[in-house]
Design a protein around this motif. Structure first.
Motif, short mmCIF file in Angstrom:
data_model
loop_
_atom_site.label_atom_id
_atom_site.label_comp_id
_atom_site.label_asym_id
_atom_site.label_seq_id
_atom_site.Cartn_x
_atom_site.Cartn_y
_atom_site.Cartn_z
N HIS A 2 0.87 -1.18 0.00
CA HIS A 2 0.00 0.00 0.00
C HIS A 2 0.91 1.23 0.00
O HIS A 2 1.33 1.68 1.05
N ILE A 24 4.73 1.27 7.13
CA ILE A 24 3.70 0.60 7.93
C ILE A 24 4.05 -0.88 8.01
O ILE A 24 4.33 -1.51 6.99
N ASN A 26 3.12 -4.77 9.23
CA ASN A 26 2.10 -5.72 9.65
C ASN A 26 2.58 -6.40 10.95
O ASN A 26 3.60 -7.09 10.94
N THR A 87 -7.42 -4.21 5.15
CA THR A 87 -6.37 -3.20 5.32
C THR A 87 -6.11 -2.95 6.80
O THR A 87 -4.96 -2.90 7.25
N GLU A 91 -2.75 -3.63 9.07
CA GLU A 91 -2.03 -2.56 9.78
C GLU A 91 -1.87 -2.83 11.26
O GLU A 91 -0.83 -2.57 11.84
N TRP A 146 -4.35 4.68 16.50
CA TRP A 146 -4.30 3.52 15.61
C TRP A 146 -5.25 2.41 16.02
O TRP A 146 -5.50 1.49 15.25
N GLU A 174 0.91 4.52 12.74
CA GLU A 174 0.85 3.05 12.69
C GLU A 174 -0.24 2.55 11.73
O GLU A 174 -0.07 1.54 11.08
N ALA A 175 -1.36 3.28 11.68
CA ALA A 175 -2.51 2.79 10.90
C ALA A 175 -3.17 3.92 10.10
O ALA A 175 -4.32 4.29 10.36
N LEU A 177 -3.72 3.86 6.70
CA LEU A 177 -4.18 3.50 5.36
C LEU A 177 -5.69 3.67 5.16
O LEU A 177 -6.13 4.07 4.08
#
Ligand code: NAD
Length: 472
Positions: A2, A24, A26, A87, A91, A146, A174-175, A177
């Motif tokens: 992404h 970012i 996972n 998504t 994340e 996040w 952190e999150a 997207l």
């Protein structure tokens, strides 16, 4: 991957002035899955300028137009629901089933709820010789965390659209997207240019700059209490409205006429939901001394079968912590509980069985916890439940209120009236009686160090409105 290289400002995707990007990761695989731009103060200036220009016409837009857009937003969340859930799970590691329901389903119904609220909302009232008008507050800045990335954003964006405000969003690093997908959606459904702007970046830089900006009328912040204090300090010289949704250490109290087996079973999910990374999680279980043995036995057994693992596996109940930093912070709390002499009845230090990769901790339960312990006082933000006992109902209330926070709470009793009465004594913004479900139309917010202001429902809309009295 992404990969996002542009910011959304004034209805267009534009190259950032700021340099660099935020990676970012996972948390289940430890792999880099994307990156977003690091915005700068110049990017914020551009976004604030666009929002200020757009406010003139958007604040006068018809309520029908806003209703239409909020319904379209809700529809788009349904259409892009699976993409959003996948998504967010990638994340932050939320188990996929919970992502679909809570991370995407809740924003979908919250957007729709504001369309409904607008259908009946009263913008003016007459008081003796005065007309009291409600008007949009102006340009708003949103700084979000996040842990429920899209839900925290929509709790601000939907009422702001409903109110006729314009806005700049800075999502968490952190999150971020889902915020980019949201910008695409708002663009596609035809929200006018400048009403919504997106600037990603670091909190201590762009977040701080936004909070102090003289052309911003309101900052709505969700995150840690420490960062909330910084935001308030940066905002103070410009006397803008500041609403804060902060941390918690909420109590779950079983009264002596409650059913121990039900309390025990429900207490685990109330603490461990979203892998314990929930501001309103009920992390302190307060039970009568007489129930201690039974409740602890059931909880220990049930927690042992609380499956931690791959968040894409539909059977997983507990995913990883969002980052290695969070994993180490939660582990330190578990260590501190052991060192301070609490009784570890399930979980403990180290990775859950069978896992070698990912930022996991073991879902953990401590009994015999006393109010002087760190694990009683501080927000752990992981799947760690602490249990203590009481002798009298008065003592139970005093233990429940023994916190610098006041976000949420739970009460269990065979007598609903008695439970409601107890709930009224709790210094906290929400209380669930016998597992009463979260209600997206009820105000959400904190007492004490858990924050100022309310989100959701009509109370959440009021936060975005100024009030004017016209005397005749
Ligand atoms: P955080 O405070 O680290 O970050 C939240 C946001 O603030 C991020 O966007 C971050 O970039 C930004 N930020 C950080 N420092 C800043 C500064 N000095 N100025 C401006 N912006 C700054 O919190 P987090 O780790 O993302 O989230 C976890 C915390 O959020 C927990 O304490 C949790 O309880 C709280 N939270 C509260 C609620 C609520 O509704 N009350 C909801 C979710 C999370």
């Amino acid at each position: 991957m992404h990969t996002r290289e542009q910011l959304y400002i004034d209805g267009k995707w534009v190259d950032p002035v700021g340099k660099g990007s935020i990676e970012i990761i996972n948390p289940a695989t430890e792999e880099i899955i994307g990156k977003v731009p690091v915005g700068s103060s110049e990017d914020v200036d551009k976004a604030v300028h666009a929002a200020k220009l757009a406010f003139d016409s958007w604040s006068k837009s018809s309520v029908e137009k806003r209703i239409e857009l909020l319904n379209l937003l809700s529809k788009a969340f349904k259409e892009r629901g699976e993409e959003l859930a996948q998504t967010i799970t990638a994340e932050i590691g939320t188990p996929i089933g919970y992502s679909r329901v809570a991370m995407v389903g809740t924003p979908r119904v919250v957007s729709r709820s504001y369309a409904k609220i607008l259908e009946e909302f009263s913008w003016e009232e007459k008081v003796r010789n005065s007309i009291i008008c409600k008007e949009p507050i102006g340009v708003c800045v949103f700084i979000t965390p996040w842990n429920f990335p899209l839900h925290q954003i929509i709790g601000k964006v939907a009422p702001a659209i409903a109110a006729g405000c314009t806005m700049i969003l800075k999502p968490s690093k952190e999150a971020p997207l889902s915020a980019f997908i949201l910008a695409e959606i708002l663009d596609e459904i035809g929200l006018p240019a400048g009403v919504f702007n997106l600037v990603s970046g670091h909190g201590s830089e762009v977040g701080d700059y936004m909070s102090s900006h003289p052309d911003v009328d309101m900052v709505s912040f969700t995150g840690s209490t420490g960062a909330g204090i910084s935001v308030s300090q940066s905002a103070a010289p410009t006397i803008k409205r500041v609403t804060l949704e902060l941390g918690g250490k909420s109590a779950n109290v079983a009264l002596d006429d409650s059913e121990p087996s039900i309390v025990a079973k429900k207490a685990i999910a109330a603490c461990h939901q979203n892998s314990g990374q929930t501001c309103s999680a009920l992390t302190r279980l307060i039970i009568p001394e007489s129930m201690n043995r039974e409740v602890c036995e059931i909880i220990a057994a049930k927690n042992n079968s609380y499956l931690a693992g791959d968040p894409l596996d539909e059977n997983t109940r507990c995913g990883p912590m969002v980052s290695s930093k969070q994993q180490s912070s939660v582990s330190k709390y578990i260590e501190s509980g052991i060192n301070e002499g609490a009784t570890l009845i399930s979980g403990g230090l180290g990775m859950p069985d069978g896992l070698t990769k990912g930022f996991y901790v073991k879902p953990t339960i401590f009994a015999d916890v006393t109010p002087n312990m760190k694990i009683w006082k501080e927000e752990i933000f992981g799947p760690v439940l602490v249990i203590t006992t009481y002798k009298t109902e008065e003592e139970a209330l005093s233990l429940a209120n023994d916190s610098i926070y006041g976000l949420s709470g739970g009460v269990w009793s065979g007598d609903e009236k008695r439970a409601i009465n107890f709930a009224k004594g709790m210094r906290t913004g929400q209380v669930s009686i016998n597992g009463g479900a979260f209600n997206i139309s009820a105000p959400f917010g904190g007492y004490k160090l858990s924050g100022n202001g309310r989100e959701l429902g009509t109370h959440g809309l009021d936060e975005f409105l100024e009030i004017k009295s016209i005397q005749i």
